[in-house]
Design a protein around this motif. Structure first.
Motif, PDB file in Angstrom:
ATOM      1  N   ARG A 161      -4.101   6.453   4.241  1.00  0.00           N
ATOM      2  CA  ARG A 161      -2.422   6.663   3.423  1.00  0.00           C
ATOM      3  C   ARG A 161      -2.575   7.294   1.989  1.00  0.00           C
ATOM      4  N   ARG A 162      -3.655   7.110   1.446  1.00  0.00           N
ATOM      5  CA  ARG A 162      -4.272   7.955   0.629  1.00  0.00           C
ATOM      6  C   ARG A 162      -4.446   9.543   1.044  1.00  0.00           C
ATOM      7  N   ILE A 163      -4.642   9.974   1.467  1.00  0.00           N
ATOM      8  CA  ILE A 163      -4.867  11.185   2.346  1.00  0.00           C
ATOM      9  C   ILE A 163      -3.589  11.843   2.312  1.00  0.00           C
ATOM     10  N   GLU A 164      -2.969  11.205   3.365  1.00  0.00           N
ATOM     11  CA  GLU A 164      -1.565  11.954   3.761  1.00  0.00           C
ATOM     12  C   GLU A 164      -0.564  12.093   2.532  1.00  0.00           C
ATOM     13  N   ARG A 165      -1.101  10.809   0.685  1.00  0.00           N
ATOM     14  CA  ARG A 165      -0.503  11.425  -0.044  1.00  0.00           C
ATOM     15  C   ARG A 165      -0.435  12.149  -0.862  1.00  0.00           C
ATOM     16  N   ALA A 166      -2.305  13.136  -0.606  1.00  0.00           N
ATOM     17  CA  ALA A 166      -2.377  13.463  -1.214  1.00  0.00           C
ATOM     18  C   ALA A 166      -2.441  15.043  -0.545  1.00  0.00           C
ATOM     19  N   ILE A 167      -1.631  15.197   0.871  1.00  0.00           N
ATOM     20  CA  ILE A 167      -1.635  16.479   1.136  1.00  0.00           C
ATOM     21  C   ILE A 167      -0.154  16.167   0.536  1.00  0.00           C
ATOM     22  N   GLU A 168       0.927  15.494   0.386  1.00  0.00           N
ATOM     23  CA  GLU A 168       1.996  15.675  -0.128  1.00  0.00           C
ATOM     24  C   GLU A 168       2.288  16.558  -1.686  1.00  0.00           C
ATOM     25  N   LEU A 169       0.858  15.999  -2.437  1.00  0.00           N
ATOM     26  CA  LEU A 169       0.901  16.256  -3.370  1.00  0.00           C
ATOM     27  C   LEU A 169      -0.146  17.932  -3.845  1.00  0.00           C
ATOM     28  N   MET A 170      -0.869  18.124  -3.178  1.00  0.00           N
ATOM     29  CA  MET A 170      -1.013  19.285  -2.485  1.00  0.00           C
ATOM     30  C   MET A 170       0.120  20.412  -2.753  1.00  0.00           C
ATOM     31  N   ARG A 171       0.702  19.520  -2.247  1.00  0.00           N
ATOM     32  CA  ARG A 171       2.557  21.410  -2.206  1.00  0.00           C
ATOM     33  C   ARG A 171       2.751  21.431  -3.812  1.00  0.00           C
ATOM     34  N   GLN A 172       1.971  20.653  -4.470  1.00  0.00           N
ATOM     35  CA  GLN A 172       2.168  21.138  -5.865  1.00  0.00           C
ATOM     36  C   GLN A 172       1.030  21.724  -6.825  1.00  0.00           C
ATOM     37  N   PRO A 173       1.351  23.280  -6.848  1.00  0.00           N
ATOM     38  CA  PRO A 173       0.612  23.733  -6.640  1.00  0.00           C
ATOM     39  C   PRO A 173       0.227  23.974  -8.712  1.00  0.00           C
ATOM     40  N   GLU A 174       1.433  22.737  -9.526  1.00  0.00           N
ATOM     41  CA  GLU A 174       0.361  22.332 -11.173  1.00  0.00           C
ATOM     42  C   GLU A 174      -0.853  21.558 -10.542  1.00  0.00           C
ATOM     43  N   THR A 230      -3.933  19.675 -10.198  1.00  0.00           N
ATOM     44  CA  THR A 230      -5.191  19.994  -9.823  1.00  0.00           C
ATOM     45  C   THR A 230      -5.991  19.385  -8.662  1.00  0.00           C
ATOM     46  N   LEU A 231      -6.909  19.441  -7.890  1.00  0.00           N
ATOM     47  CA  LEU A 231      -7.618  18.069  -7.141  1.00  0.00           C
ATOM     48  C   LEU A 231      -7.678  17.038  -7.807  1.00  0.00           C
ATOM     49  N   ALA A 232      -8.652  17.253  -8.614  1.00  0.00           N
ATOM     50  CA  ALA A 232      -9.039  15.948  -9.460  1.00  0.00           C
ATOM     51  C   ALA A 232      -7.746  15.037  -9.706  1.00  0.00           C
ATOM     52  N   GLN A 233      -6.934  15.866 -10.477  1.00  0.00           N
ATOM     53  CA  GLN A 233      -5.373  14.739 -10.870  1.00  0.00           C
ATOM     54  C   GLN A 233      -5.027  14.482  -9.325  1.00  0.00           C
ATOM     55  N   ILE A 234      -5.069  14.871  -8.403  1.00  0.00           N
ATOM     56  CA  ILE A 234      -4.476  14.649  -6.983  1.00  0.00           C
ATOM     57  C   ILE A 234      -5.578  13.668  -6.801  1.00  0.00           C
ATOM     58  N   GLY A 235      -6.900  13.595  -6.457  1.00  0.00           N
ATOM     59  CA  GLY A 235      -7.347  12.345  -6.705  1.00  0.00           C
ATOM     60  C   GLY A 235      -7.403  11.422  -7.156  1.00  0.00           C
ATOM     61  N   GLU A 236      -7.370  11.186  -7.996  1.00  0.00           N
ATOM     62  CA  GLU A 236      -7.025  10.076  -9.321  1.00  0.00           C
ATOM     63  C   GLU A 236      -5.262  10.009  -9.388  1.00  0.00           C
ATOM     64  N   MET A 237      -4.860  10.309  -8.761  1.00  0.00           N
ATOM     65  CA  MET A 237      -3.086  10.310  -8.284  1.00  0.00           C
ATOM     66  C   MET A 237      -3.236   9.192  -7.099  1.00  0.00           C
ATOM     67  N   VAL A 238      -3.894   9.186  -6.117  1.00  0.00           N
ATOM     68  CA  VAL A 238      -3.685   8.806  -5.022  1.00  0.00           C
ATOM     69  C   VAL A 238      -5.870   6.995  -4.772  1.00  0.00           C
ATOM     70  N   GLY A 239      -6.060   7.594  -6.232  1.00  0.00           N
ATOM     71  CA  GLY A 239      -6.861   6.611  -6.139  1.00  0.00           C
ATOM     72  C   GLY A 239      -7.811   6.208  -6.029  1.00  0.00           C
ATOM     73  N   VAL A 293       1.063  -0.822   0.151  1.00  0.00           N
ATOM     74  CA  VAL A 293      -0.234  -0.394   0.566  1.00  0.00           C
ATOM     75  C   VAL A 293       0.856   1.205  -0.259  1.00  0.00           C
ATOM     76  N   SER A 294       1.847   1.189   0.640  1.00  0.00           N
ATOM     77  CA  SER A 294       3.286   2.709   0.627  1.00  0.00           C
ATOM     78  C   SER A 294       3.340   2.978  -0.079  1.00  0.00           C
ATOM     79  N   THR A 295       3.509   1.547  -0.862  1.00  0.00           N
ATOM     80  CA  THR A 295       4.576   1.546  -2.788  1.00  0.00           C
ATOM     81  C   THR A 295       4.189   2.142  -3.702  1.00  0.00           C
ATOM     82  N   ASP A 296       2.364   1.593  -3.685  1.00  0.00           N
ATOM     83  CA  ASP A 296       1.474   2.334  -4.272  1.00  0.00           C
ATOM     84  C   ASP A 296      -0.602   2.576  -4.379  1.00  0.00           C
ATOM     85  N   CYS A 297      -0.549   3.893  -3.414  1.00  0.00           N
ATOM     86  CA  CYS A 297      -1.640   3.637  -2.798  1.00  0.00           C
ATOM     87  C   CYS A 297      -2.549   4.263  -3.951  1.00  0.00           C
TER      88      CYS A 297
END
Length: 144
Positions: free
Chosen positions: A91-104, A106-115, A48-52
């Motif tokens: 784990r998915r929300i933790e990863r999403a929060i990490e990705l939120m630091r990248q302003p480029e 979108t929230l939709a992209q971040i959501g998809e990136m974490v599953g 799960v940590s490798t690919d949430c």
């Protein structure tokens, strides 16, 4: 066979020796079981940590480990204090929060990136876990 040696003891010395061997064997089996169980939970956590973002299920993980989903679920709860679904969401929300630091991104992209393929579902899960919307959280995060 271990127990049969004990039951076949002909004197007190054989009974003591047989009992000691039997207890040693039981302790070894328990230690081996604890090691195996914690190893299986560790494998789940590592995966799960490798690919949430992967669509993980307790059934799929149990099949990979060749154990019953019920048993894996029980072990997971015993070792982590959390059920698998909650652990995965955290784990998915933790990863999403990490990705939120990248302003480029979108929230939709971040959501998809974490599953979370459905942005509305991602928003609901995020709000439930963090107590605020993903948009508000990100705004605050980026303003720091």
């Amino acid at each position: 066979s271990k127990l049969s040696v004990l039951l076949g003891a002909e004197n007190l010395e054989q009974l003591f020796c047989g009992t000691a061997e039997y207890l040693h064997w039981i302790i070894h089996e328990i230690k081996q079981s604890v090691y195996t169980n914690s190893y299986m939970v560790h494998r789940v956590i590592s995966a799960v940590s490798t690919d949430c973002a992967r669509p993980w299920t307790i059934e799929g993980l149990a099949a990979e480990l060749k154990i019953s989903p019920y048993y894996l679920s029980h072990l997971f709860k015993e070792y982590t204090g959390s059920n698998f679904t909650d652990y995965l969401a955290e784990r998915r929300i933790e990863r999403a929060i990490e990705l939120m630091r990248q302003p480029e991104l979108t929230l939709a992209q971040i959501g998809e990136m974490v599953g979370y393929l459905d942005q509305n579902y991602f928003s609901r899960v995020f709000r439930k876990r963090c107590g605020t919307s993903a948009r508000q959280y990100r705004k605050q995060l980026l303003s720091e």
